[in-house]
Design a protein around this motif. Structure first.
Motif, short mmCIF file in Angstrom:
data_model
loop_
_atom_site.label_atom_id
_atom_site.label_comp_id
_atom_site.label_asym_id
_atom_site.label_seq_id
_atom_site.Cartn_x
_atom_site.Cartn_y
_atom_site.Cartn_z
N ARG A 34 0.85 -1.19 0.00
CA ARG A 34 0.00 0.00 0.00
C ARG A 34 0.89 1.24 0.00
NH1 ARG A 34 -2.64 3.85 3.19
NH2 ARG A 34 -4.88 4.13 2.70
N ARG A 35 0.64 2.11 -0.96
CA ARG A 35 1.39 3.36 -1.05
C ARG A 35 0.41 4.52 -1.17
NH1 ARG A 35 6.54 3.25 0.36
NH2 ARG A 35 7.04 4.92 -1.10
N GLU A 36 0.84 5.68 -0.66
CA GLU A 36 -0.02 6.86 -0.63
C GLU A 36 0.81 8.10 -0.94
OE1 GLU A 36 -2.35 9.30 2.88
OE2 GLU A 36 -2.66 7.13 2.79
N ALA A 92 -0.23 9.08 -10.27
CA ALA A 92 -0.86 7.77 -10.04
C ALA A 92 0.00 6.65 -10.61
CB ALA A 92 -2.25 7.75 -10.67
N LEU A 93 0.52 6.86 -11.81
CA LEU A 93 1.35 5.82 -12.43
C LEU A 93 2.64 5.60 -11.64
CD1 LEU A 93 1.06 4.00 -14.88
CD2 LEU A 93 2.37 5.66 -16.20
N GLU A 94 3.21 6.67 -11.14
CA GLU A 94 4.42 6.55 -10.32
C GLU A 94 4.11 5.83 -9.00
OE1 GLU A 94 7.81 9.42 -8.21
OE2 GLU A 94 6.34 10.26 -9.60
N GLU A 96 5.70 2.34 -7.38
CA GLU A 96 6.24 2.26 -6.02
C GLU A 96 5.58 1.11 -5.25
OE1 GLU A 96 5.67 6.00 -4.18
OE2 GLU A 96 7.10 7.07 -5.47
N ALA A 97 4.26 0.96 -5.41
CA ALA A 97 3.56 -0.13 -4.72
C ALA A 97 4.04 -1.49 -5.22
CB ALA A 97 2.05 0.01 -4.93
N LEU A 98 4.27 -1.60 -6.53
CA LEU A 98 4.76 -2.87 -7.08
C LEU A 98 6.18 -3.18 -6.59
CD1 LEU A 98 3.42 -2.57 -10.73
CD2 LEU A 98 2.64 -4.19 -8.99
N ASN A 99 7.01 -2.14 -6.45
CA ASN A 99 8.36 -2.34 -5.92
C ASN A 99 8.30 -2.86 -4.48
OD1 ASN A 99 9.44 -1.43 -8.32
ND2 ASN A 99 9.78 0.66 -7.58
#
Length: 284
Positions: free
Chosen positions: A6-8, A127-129, A133-136
């Motif tokens: 989860r990233r925000e 959003a794409l960035e 980051e969440a996938l990393n």
């Protein structure tokens, strides 16, 4: 492989939240939910996920919460309104007792009033960035889990190698005991067999019950499992295939066995293979 991230991030436009979950799956299957403002990113997000993950059932969600205090302005289509008023006047001229037309009714006409367009490009880029980051983060957790699974699989391989060596060491004794048992049964019949013919039959029977080939294949498959686990390439499907081959050889070993210790070892191998197979389902 299971995982969660989860990233925000925040900006002038509000707060963006990205959540990514993965569970075991034979292939890559992506379920994506985007707010209306970010629908244009659907294809880009799917490509980003496909580049980061090779296998698993993926649930990816993006949420956008507008910043407090942001006022959405309205735009009036003057040209459309003028044309609409002209048509209303045309209709009124053909009526004897026309009713008054409320300005609010004119504003309700589709397209007369619309929300002013905002620059969505910064939100899309952010959003794409955020998805990347969440996938990393997800891959970092999956890597830690993968290392743990690798150690478990290697430990099972070591156990099975020990069992293969123990069965191989017992082969001469098993062969001798089998030979003695056959000779004893013939003696119980009270007949004297032809020694040459007896030797031929013993050789054929021993060859039929021989498990050297199965043990060699088990060893080779275990070496291949170790090699695959040492590779940096995705190994899930290859390991799944190797589990099938290991199970096949263990079944054959069990069916050929004429010794209780060998049978017990074969059963223990099948238990270990099944445990490995369950873990392999978590491997990409």
């Amino acid at each position: 492989m299971t995982g969660f991230a989860r990233r925000e991030c925040q900006g002038p436009w509000g707060t963006l939240v990205c959540e990514v979950r993965t569970v075991n799956h034979r292939y890559l299957e992506t379920s994506l939910r985007l707010p209306d403002e970010l629908k244009a990113l659907d294809n880009d997000v799917r490509q980003t996920i496909a580049a980061a993950l090779r296998r698993g059932k993926v649930d990816a969600n993006l949420y956008l919460k507008s910043a407090a205090g942001i006022q959405r302005s309205l735009e009036l289509d003057s040209q459309l309104l003028e044309e609409l008023i002209a048509r209303v006047d045309q209709v009124r001229g053909q009526l004897k007792y026309p009713a008054p037309v409320s300005p609010v009714e004119l504003l309700r006409w589709p397209g007369v009033v619309r929300e002013a367009e905002i620059d969505i490009k910064p939100v899309l880029a952010a959003a794409l960035e955020l998805v990347q980051e969440a996938l990393n983060e997800l891959n970092e957790t999956r890597l830690r889990e993968g290392q743990r699974i690798r150690e478990l699989l290697l430990a099972r391989c070591t156990t099975m190698r020990t069992q293969v060596q123990a069965v191989r060491a017992r082969l001469p004794e098993v062969s001798r005991r089998m030979r003695d048992r056959i000779v004893e049964r013939i003696a119980q019949l009270g007949t004297t067999p032809d020694p040459e013919r007896l030797e031929q039959e013993l050789v054929l029977y021993t060859h039929k019950m021989d498990v050297d080939e199965e043990l060699d294949r088990l060893g080779a498959h275990l070496d291949e499992v170790t090699s695959v686990l040492s590779s940096a390439e995705p190994a899930g499907r290859r390991l799944d295939f190797l589990m099938q081959e290991l199970n096949r050889e263990a079944n054959t070993l069990s069916s050929k066995s004429q010794d209780s210790e060998t049978t017990r070892a074969a059963v223990d191998m099948k238990v270990a293979i099944e445990q490995m197979r369950e873990q392999v389902q978590n491997v990409e």
